[in-house]
Design a protein around this motif. Structure first.
Motif, mmCIF file in Angstrom:
data_model
loop_
_atom_site.group_PDB
_atom_site.id
_atom_site.type_symbol
_atom_site.label_atom_id
_atom_site.label_comp_id
_atom_site.label_asym_id
_atom_site.label_seq_id
_atom_site.Cartn_x
_atom_site.Cartn_y
_atom_site.Cartn_z
ATOM 1 N N THR A 118 0.926 6.506 1.168
ATOM 2 C CA THR A 118 0.917 6.652 2.621
ATOM 3 C C THR A 118 0.711 8.117 2.977
ATOM 4 O OG1 THR A 118 3.327 6.836 2.660
ATOM 5 C CG2 THR A 118 2.381 4.638 3.031
ATOM 6 N N LEU A 159 5.631 6.223 0.525
ATOM 7 C CA LEU A 159 5.376 5.162 -0.446
ATOM 8 C C LEU A 159 4.126 5.489 -1.242
ATOM 9 C CD1 LEU A 159 5.959 1.960 1.724
ATOM 10 C CD2 LEU A 159 7.500 2.909 0.025
ATOM 11 N N GLU A 161 -3.777 -6.944 -0.856
ATOM 12 C CA GLU A 161 -2.370 -6.910 -0.470
ATOM 13 C C GLU A 161 -1.746 -8.279 -0.206
ATOM 14 O OE1 GLU A 161 -0.842 -6.366 3.135
ATOM 15 O OE2 GLU A 161 -2.670 -6.541 4.281
ATOM 16 N N GLU A 169 2.766 -7.549 -4.019
ATOM 17 C CA GLU A 169 3.757 -7.416 -2.955
ATOM 18 C C GLU A 169 4.032 -5.953 -2.609
ATOM 19 O OE1 GLU A 169 4.086 -9.410 -5.651
ATOM 20 O OE2 GLU A 169 4.009 -11.388 -4.696
ATOM 21 N N GLY A 170 4.062 -5.082 -3.612
ATOM 22 C CA GLY A 170 4.263 -3.653 -3.358
ATOM 23 C C GLY A 170 3.140 -3.063 -2.537
ATOM 24 N N HIS A 203 1.312 -4.773 -0.435
ATOM 25 C CA HIS A 203 1.505 -5.314 0.918
ATOM 26 C C HIS A 203 2.539 -4.483 1.680
ATOM 27 C CE1 HIS A 203 1.900 -8.076 4.232
ATOM 28 N NE2 HIS A 203 3.198 -8.091 4.033
ATOM 29 N N LYS A 204 3.624 -4.136 1.011
ATOM 30 C CA LYS A 204 4.678 -3.327 1.640
ATOM 31 C C LYS A 204 4.120 -1.973 2.086
ATOM 32 C CE LYS A 204 9.213 -1.373 0.654
ATOM 33 N NZ LYS A 204 10.268 -1.201 -0.359
ATOM 34 N N LEU A 205 3.306 -1.359 1.248
ATOM 35 C CA LEU A 205 2.711 -0.062 1.575
ATOM 36 C C LEU A 205 1.780 -0.184 2.781
ATOM 37 C CD1 LEU A 205 1.454 2.631 -0.804
ATOM 38 C CD2 LEU A 205 -0.076 1.843 0.971
ATOM 39 N N GLU A 264 1.741 -2.535 5.090
ATOM 40 C CA GLU A 264 2.540 -2.877 6.268
ATOM 41 C C GLU A 264 3.271 -1.648 6.813
ATOM 42 O OE1 GLU A 264 5.307 -6.570 7.483
ATOM 43 O OE2 GLU A 264 5.884 -5.545 5.634
ATOM 44 N N TYR A 265 3.847 -0.853 5.926
ATOM 45 C CA TYR A 265 4.523 0.385 6.335
ATOM 46 C C TYR A 265 3.540 1.311 7.055
ATOM 47 C CZ TYR A 265 6.808 4.943 5.973
ATOM 48 O OH TYR A 265 7.341 6.180 6.264
#
Length: 107
Positions: free
Chosen positions: A8, A13, A49, A55-56, A58-60, A62-63
């Motif tokens: 990011t 992240l 993602e 999943e990681g 996707h989290k990045l 989304e963040y």
């Protein structure tokens, strides 16, 4: 395996992942465009993602879309995250699995 990494803009992240599934499905023009951008693009993260095992990633994504949204709204050219593919891995994989694209990249 084609190693890739994303982080990011605020470096909150960061992660490494396998970009091979993207390369299997990508059209030749998208791969050539990625190579022309020094193997850097968020397209890969956007495409992977939602897949199981990412999943990681996707989290990045989304963040970056939610927590860094204000900054990106103030400056639409500002990238909330960045992804880079290892050029050696990519070129080696392409030579073995998609030689027609590898040949075009070497011209």
């Amino acid at each position: 395996m084609i190693r890739a990494s994303c982080h990011t803009a605020d470096n909150a992240l960061a992660l490494e992942f396998d970009a091979t599934p993207w390369f299997r499905k990508a059209d030749p023009q998208s791969i050539q465009h990625l190579a022309a951008q020094d193997w850097s693009s968020v397209w890969i993260a956007d495409a992977l993602e939602t897949q199981p095992g990412y999943e990681g990633l996707h989290k990045l994504v989304e963040y970056a879309a939610t927590r860094l949204r204000e900054e990106s709204l103030e400056d639409p050219t500002w990238a909330a995250f960045d992804c880079v593919v290892d050029p050696f891995d990519a070129q080696q994989w392409l030579a073995e699995n998609r030689p027609e694209i590898a040949a075009k990249l070497q011209r």
